[in-house]
Design a protein around this motif. Structure first.
Motif, mmCIF file in Angstrom:
data_model
loop_
_atom_site.group_PDB
_atom_site.id
_atom_site.type_symbol
_atom_site.label_atom_id
_atom_site.label_comp_id
_atom_site.label_asym_id
_atom_site.label_seq_id
_atom_site.Cartn_x
_atom_site.Cartn_y
_atom_site.Cartn_z
ATOM 1 N N SER A 79 1.840 17.628 5.635
ATOM 2 C CA SER A 79 2.259 16.481 6.440
ATOM 3 C C SER A 79 2.354 15.256 5.541
ATOM 4 C CB SER A 79 1.255 16.213 7.568
ATOM 5 O OG SER A 79 -0.010 15.846 7.040
ATOM 6 N N MET A 80 2.965 14.196 6.090
ATOM 7 C CA MET A 80 3.054 12.948 5.342
ATOM 8 C C MET A 80 3.262 11.794 6.311
ATOM 9 S SD MET A 80 6.803 13.319 3.572
ATOM 10 C CE MET A 80 7.708 14.787 4.035
ATOM 11 N N ASP A 81 3.023 10.581 5.825
ATOM 12 C CA ASP A 81 3.232 9.398 6.649
ATOM 13 C C ASP A 81 4.691 9.289 7.062
ATOM 14 O OD1 ASP A 81 0.604 8.819 6.327
ATOM 15 O OD2 ASP A 81 0.899 7.211 4.851
ATOM 16 N N GLY A 89 2.762 9.719 -7.272
ATOM 17 C CA GLY A 89 4.077 10.051 -7.805
ATOM 18 C C GLY A 89 5.218 9.506 -6.987
ATOM 19 N N PHE A 90 6.431 9.807 -7.430
ATOM 20 C CA PHE A 90 7.642 9.429 -6.718
ATOM 21 C C PHE A 90 7.994 10.502 -5.693
ATOM 22 C CE2 PHE A 90 9.092 6.943 -10.627
ATOM 23 C CZ PHE A 90 8.876 5.712 -10.026
ATOM 24 N N PHE A 91 8.249 10.091 -4.463
ATOM 25 C CA PHE A 91 8.754 11.018 -3.459
ATOM 26 C C PHE A 91 10.264 11.136 -3.624
ATOM 27 C CE2 PHE A 91 10.656 11.966 0.662
ATOM 28 C CZ PHE A 91 9.956 13.107 1.025
ATOM 29 N N GLN A 92 10.769 12.328 -3.415
ATOM 30 C CA GLN A 92 12.213 12.491 -3.413
ATOM 31 C C GLN A 92 12.601 13.589 -2.430
ATOM 32 O OE1 GLN A 92 12.897 13.678 -7.620
ATOM 33 N NE2 GLN A 92 13.810 15.528 -6.779
ATOM 34 N N ILE A 93 13.812 13.467 -1.921
ATOM 35 C CA ILE A 93 14.339 14.442 -0.976
ATOM 36 C C ILE A 93 14.868 15.637 -1.757
ATOM 37 C CG2 ILE A 93 16.084 14.863 0.797
ATOM 38 C CD1 ILE A 93 15.948 11.808 1.386
ATOM 39 N N GLY A 94 14.367 16.824 -1.444
ATOM 40 C CA GLY A 94 14.817 18.012 -2.153
ATOM 41 C C GLY A 94 13.697 19.007 -2.319
ATOM 42 N N MET A 123 0.848 -1.198 0.000
ATOM 43 C CA MET A 123 0.000 0.000 0.000
ATOM 44 C C MET A 123 0.883 1.246 0.000
ATOM 45 S SD MET A 123 -3.218 0.689 -0.042
ATOM 46 C CE MET A 123 -4.285 2.113 0.170
ATOM 47 N N TYR A 124 0.597 2.182 -0.870
ATOM 48 C CA TYR A 124 1.401 3.385 -0.964
ATOM 49 C C TYR A 124 1.158 4.301 0.234
ATOM 50 C CZ TYR A 124 1.686 1.866 -5.840
ATOM 51 O OH TYR A 124 1.876 1.136 -6.985
ATOM 52 N N LYS A 125 2.219 4.999 0.624
ATOM 53 C CA LYS A 125 2.106 5.959 1.716
ATOM 54 C C LYS A 125 1.514 7.268 1.197
ATOM 55 C CE LYS A 125 5.746 3.783 4.403
ATOM 56 N NZ LYS A 125 7.114 3.862 4.945
ATOM 57 N N SER A 126 1.139 8.134 2.144
ATOM 58 C CA SER A 126 0.363 9.321 1.781
ATOM 59 C C SER A 126 1.096 10.617 2.105
ATOM 60 C CB SER A 126 -0.981 9.312 2.515
ATOM 61 O OG SER A 126 -1.732 8.160 2.180
ATOM 62 N N VAL A 127 0.835 11.607 1.254
ATOM 63 C CA VAL A 127 1.345 12.967 1.428
ATOM 64 C C VAL A 127 0.146 13.907 1.387
ATOM 65 C CG1 VAL A 127 2.674 14.809 0.339
ATOM 66 C CG2 VAL A 127 3.623 12.493 0.441
ATOM 67 N N TYR A 128 0.104 14.877 2.315
ATOM 68 C CA TYR A 128 -1.017 15.807 2.416
ATOM 69 C C TYR A 128 -0.521 17.230 2.167
ATOM 70 C CZ TYR A 128 -3.214 11.753 4.534
ATOM 71 O OH TYR A 128 -3.694 10.484 4.751
ATOM 72 N N GLY A 137 12.393 7.825 -3.424
ATOM 73 C CA GLY A 137 12.031 6.853 -4.449
ATOM 74 C C GLY A 137 10.737 6.125 -4.193
ATOM 75 N N ASP A 138 10.150 6.280 -3.012
ATOM 76 C CA ASP A 138 8.871 5.624 -2.709
ATOM 77 C C ASP A 138 7.752 6.216 -3.561
ATOM 78 O OD1 ASP A 138 9.978 4.007 -0.804
ATOM 79 O OD2 ASP A 138 9.142 5.067 0.926
ATOM 80 N N ILE A 139 6.799 5.371 -3.930
ATOM 81 C CA ILE A 139 5.577 5.854 -4.574
ATOM 82 C C ILE A 139 4.627 6.329 -3.488
ATOM 83 C CG2 ILE A 139 3.578 5.231 -5.970
ATOM 84 C CD1 ILE A 139 5.354 3.142 -7.333
ATOM 85 N N VAL A 140 4.077 7.524 -3.668
ATOM 86 C CA VAL A 140 3.157 8.090 -2.676
ATOM 87 C C VAL A 140 1.867 8.520 -3.359
ATOM 88 C CG1 VAL A 140 4.979 8.860 -1.109
ATOM 89 C CG2 VAL A 140 4.184 10.400 -2.926
ATOM 90 N N ARG A 141 0.770 8.508 -2.579
ATOM 91 C CA ARG A 141 -0.507 9.071 -3.010
ATOM 92 C C ARG A 141 -0.630 10.446 -2.365
ATOM 93 N NH1 ARG A 141 -4.790 6.032 -0.917
ATOM 94 N NH2 ARG A 141 -6.167 6.386 -2.701
ATOM 95 N N VAL A 142 -1.018 11.432 -3.143
ATOM 96 C CA VAL A 142 -1.062 12.821 -2.676
ATOM 97 C C VAL A 142 -2.516 13.249 -2.503
ATOM 98 C CG1 VAL A 142 -0.341 15.186 -3.151
ATOM 99 C CG2 VAL A 142 1.095 13.271 -3.912
ATOM 100 N N PHE A 143 -2.771 13.898 -1.365
ATOM 101 C CA PHE A 143 -4.122 14.349 -1.036
ATOM 102 C C PHE A 143 -4.126 15.847 -0.769
ATOM 103 C CE2 PHE A 143 -3.864 9.905 0.018
ATOM 104 C CZ PHE A 143 -5.095 9.382 -0.372
ATOM 105 N N THR A 144 -5.251 16.477 -1.037
ATOM 106 C CA THR A 144 -5.418 17.891 -0.700
ATOM 107 C C THR A 144 -5.618 18.031 0.803
ATOM 108 O OG1 THR A 144 -7.823 17.906 -0.871
ATOM 109 C CG2 THR A 144 -6.570 18.218 -2.924
#
Length: 394
Positions: free
Chosen positions: A29-31, A53-58, A1-6, A37-44
């Motif tokens: 916020s995020m999980d 999308g792909f999460f990346q540091i930066g 299950m993909y992690k989430s970004v808000y 490189g993790d795949i994340v689901r993005v929420f409003t």
């Protein structure tokens, strides 16, 4: 299950316009334990799904793969690569007898940020610009083989210099499918050695293919100077176009060696060509006594970061001034910038300033850009990186 970004409130507007980047400042916020490189689901901010999308540091924290809530699997890679390959075939770019040199996949322009695939004959060179692409490189490789119907027999992975240096991953260059058989490719009927093992980018500047073809049309009976020649692409086209003499200049001895090899591959024992291993500014300032009918200025990127824009524009101005000083009246200048952060207006103003300083009358004949196998996503104008002008100089 993909992690989430808000996202923070109101920060979804660019995504509603299908821009494929999410900046770190837009995230509320995020999980926990999300890794590069993790795949994340993005929420409003209202918990409505908006992107995967792909999460990346930066500063760019998420690079969007889809605005639909889908799984990133083999079918996804096949579908995206198949669409890209079909477009190139429909445009007539791929021709086994005349042109086997093309970009199969162009990052955001083909809706997968960070993935570059260039084809040279039966070898594809894959480059990853984020860790997510690196993680899925073998799945992408399988898709490349499948969508090209086995036309591609070798896939070389070349990402040592393009992945974030802090990423703790093994990004070694090497074949991930097949092996080396030949390094010769065909571009518009001309043959070129391509050094994808140690050369710049993927080994060859595919994005200048159509601009080289245009230069050929202007080359008959001309004395030509090709600055920053690298593989000698413009030089070879000028010779096929009937140039009287061609001088190729590059500060790299390996580039000069490759240029000479490519000239010999197409025009063996042709005395019209001479190569010089020399710094461009030094050559133009001190060692160039000639006036040329046709000059090509195709330097490497002068600016890769925004804080370098000012110095880069000064560099473009100085280079074009020097180039204009070595063009005969009635001559032609092909001049380029491949710096993504230098806009068309920035570059044109730099060349305008150079013309004033060189005291030359100049008219624009063509405004050039990247070819159709380097498409620009209309929602991602940052993808328009190559700028060029063809000038008539009095």
């Amino acid at each position: 299950m993909y992690k989430s970004v808000y996202l923070k409130r109101g920060k979804e507007d660019s995504l509603k316009r299908f821009h494929p980047w999410i900046f770190s400042g837009a995230i509320n916020s995020m999980d926990e334990n999300i890794e590069d490189g993790d795949i994340v689901r993005v929420f409003t901010n209202d918990n409505a799904f908006i992107a995967t999308g792909f999460f990346q540091i930066g500063s760019i924290a998420v690079r969007v793969l889809s605005f639909s809530d889908i799984e990133i699997n083999d079918e996804f890679w096949y579908r995206r690569l198949s669409a890209a390959y079909s477009m190139r075939k429909a445009l007539g770019i791929i021709n086994e007898d005349y042109n086997t040199t093309f970009r199969l996949f162009h990052g955001e322009g083909d809706y997968i940020p960070g993935l570059i695939v260039d084809c040279y004959g039966d070898t594809a060179v894959m480059q990853a610009h984020n860790v997510g692409i690196h993680i899925f490189r073998h799945d992408i490789c399988k898709a490349i083989i499948a969508v090209t119907g086995g036309r591609i027999k070798n896939v070389y992975y070349k990402s040592e210099t393009t992945l974030p240096y802090k990423a703790e991953i093994d990004s070694s260059n090497g074949f991930i499918y097949g092996s080396m058989n030949t390094d010769v490719t065909i571009e518009n009927g001309l043959k070129f050695h391509v050094d994808w093992l140690k050369g710049q980018k993927t080994g060859f500047f595919v994005d200048q293919r159509e601009n080289r073809k245009l230069l050929e049309m202007y080359s008959r009976d001309k004395n030509v100077l090709n600055m920053f020649c690298y593989t000698g692409g413009f030089s070879v086209y000028a010779m096929r176009g009937g140039a009287k003499t061609v001088h190729s200049v590059d500060s790299s001895s390996k580039a000069i060696e490759l240029t000479n090899q490519n000239v010999a591959l197409n025009f063996p024992d042709d005395k019209r060509h001479t190569a010089f291993c020399e710094d461009a500014f030094k050559y133009l300032d001190h060692n160039c006594q000639e006036q040329y009918d046709l000059v090509i200025l195709d330097p490497p990127a002068f600016a890769k970061h925004r804080n370098a824009i000012h110095n880069a524009l000064k560099g473009y101005t100085r280079l074009n001034q020097k180039g204009l000083q070595h063009i005969k009246s009635g001559g032609i200048l092909f001049t380029f910038s491949c710096s993504q952060i230098i806009t068309k207006d920035n570059f044109r103003n730099a060349v305008f300033t150079a013309a004033v300083q060189a005291n030359r009358k100049v008219r624009i004949l063509h405004q050039l850009h990247q070819p159709s196998d380097h498409p620009i996503n209309i929602y991602h104008p940052e993808g328009e990186y190559l700028k060029g002008l063809v000038l008539y100089v009095e």
